[in-house]
Enzyme design. Sequence first.
Site, PDB file in Angstrom:
ATOM      1  N   THR A  45       0.639  -1.240   0.146  1.00  0.00           N
ATOM      2  CA  THR A  45       0.073   0.071  -0.041  1.00  0.00           C
ATOM      3  C   THR A  45       0.741   1.211  -0.212  1.00  0.00           C
ATOM      4  OG1 THR A  45      -1.656   1.289   1.555  1.00  0.00           O
ATOM      5  CG2 THR A  45      -0.122  -0.212   2.519  1.00  0.00           C
ATOM      6  N   TYR A 105      -1.862   0.268  10.058  1.00  0.00           N
ATOM      7  CA  TYR A 105      -2.037  -0.626   8.868  1.00  0.00           C
ATOM      8  C   TYR A 105      -0.745  -0.303   7.896  1.00  0.00           C
ATOM      9  CZ  TYR A 105      -3.450  -1.072   4.060  1.00  0.00           C
ATOM     10  OH  TYR A 105      -3.731  -1.411   2.636  1.00  0.00           O
TER      11      TYR A 105
END
Length: 348
Positions: free
Chosen positions: A125, A149
């Site tokens: 990501t 995250y």
Amino acid sequence: MTDQTAASPRVLVTGGAGYIGSHVLHALTDAGIPAVTIDDLSAGRREAIPAAVPLVEGDIGSAELLDRVMRDHRVDAVMHFAGSIVVPESVVKPLDYYRNNTANSLTLLGACLRAGIDKVVFSSTAAVYGAPESVPIREDAPTVPINPYGASKLMTEQMLRDAGAAHGLRSVILRYFNVAGADPAGRTGQATPVATHLIKVACQALLGRRPPLAIFGTDYDTPDGTCIRDYIHVSDLADAHVLALLHLRRGGGSLLMNCGYGRGASVREVVRTLEEVSGEQVPATFADRRPGDPPQLVAGADRIREQLGWVPKHDRLDGIVRSALSWERSLEQSVGQAGAPGGSASRS
């Protein structure tokens, strides 16, 4: 299934019942590449998986399950999507994210080494970059994630590099920017009941399935005052994964690359495009900025084009929005929306 297909090595796709994982399974099937998927269906949708792909229902945190699937299905490569992906949730449940995203990835890599599998395509990501100093963001930009995250994904990237140095494992790490849209053929899409992605949320607001869209911040240093993001069609992203797998199967070395188009669209542009596509007005309200939202996040996208020969086919914003809206309308006719953007072979 032909005898030849049954005897061929398969790629193991973790989280194949989720948003991105299911699109990749369809891309693999379209390309004639045999696959098997593990998903615990805690958030994924069984019907999103192509009929030709065997589903093993289970948790990738189980080393015993991974060993059995890799052996029984003659797995020679892994595409890893399973995990948790909601940034605000990661802030309040950090240990869940380190378990689902980092610890389970460690278990998966251990199974790969035991099985002699040396090819991994990893779903990472742009959140690993944190708040970037400049745009476009190149792959060599500092990685300073600002939430668990992003940190959990960066840890897995490091494990892949270390396993490569020590054991010869080769990986392609793909750092996604803002994935959106749905399969143009309508076979799968994002079915998350409580969505946080702008284009999906805007479509739901347009269809009256949620309150008006909240536009956070109108005073950013951007042309129209709203945040700019690099939206990539999920089908183009799926094609990138197929190319990454083929690169590794040809004996190619490890790669790290962004997945984006190298250009962005503002929140207001997305809303305006949805209104043009639908012929209706998107109900919206304006709110203060959200803490930590950078004005612009745009990928430096040269590397993926040069090293994988990736050529996007669905990179028009109106096409992305149109496919997302079509998918949302199809969901209105179905019962239940148990889906997940990133896969669900292990998720709290």
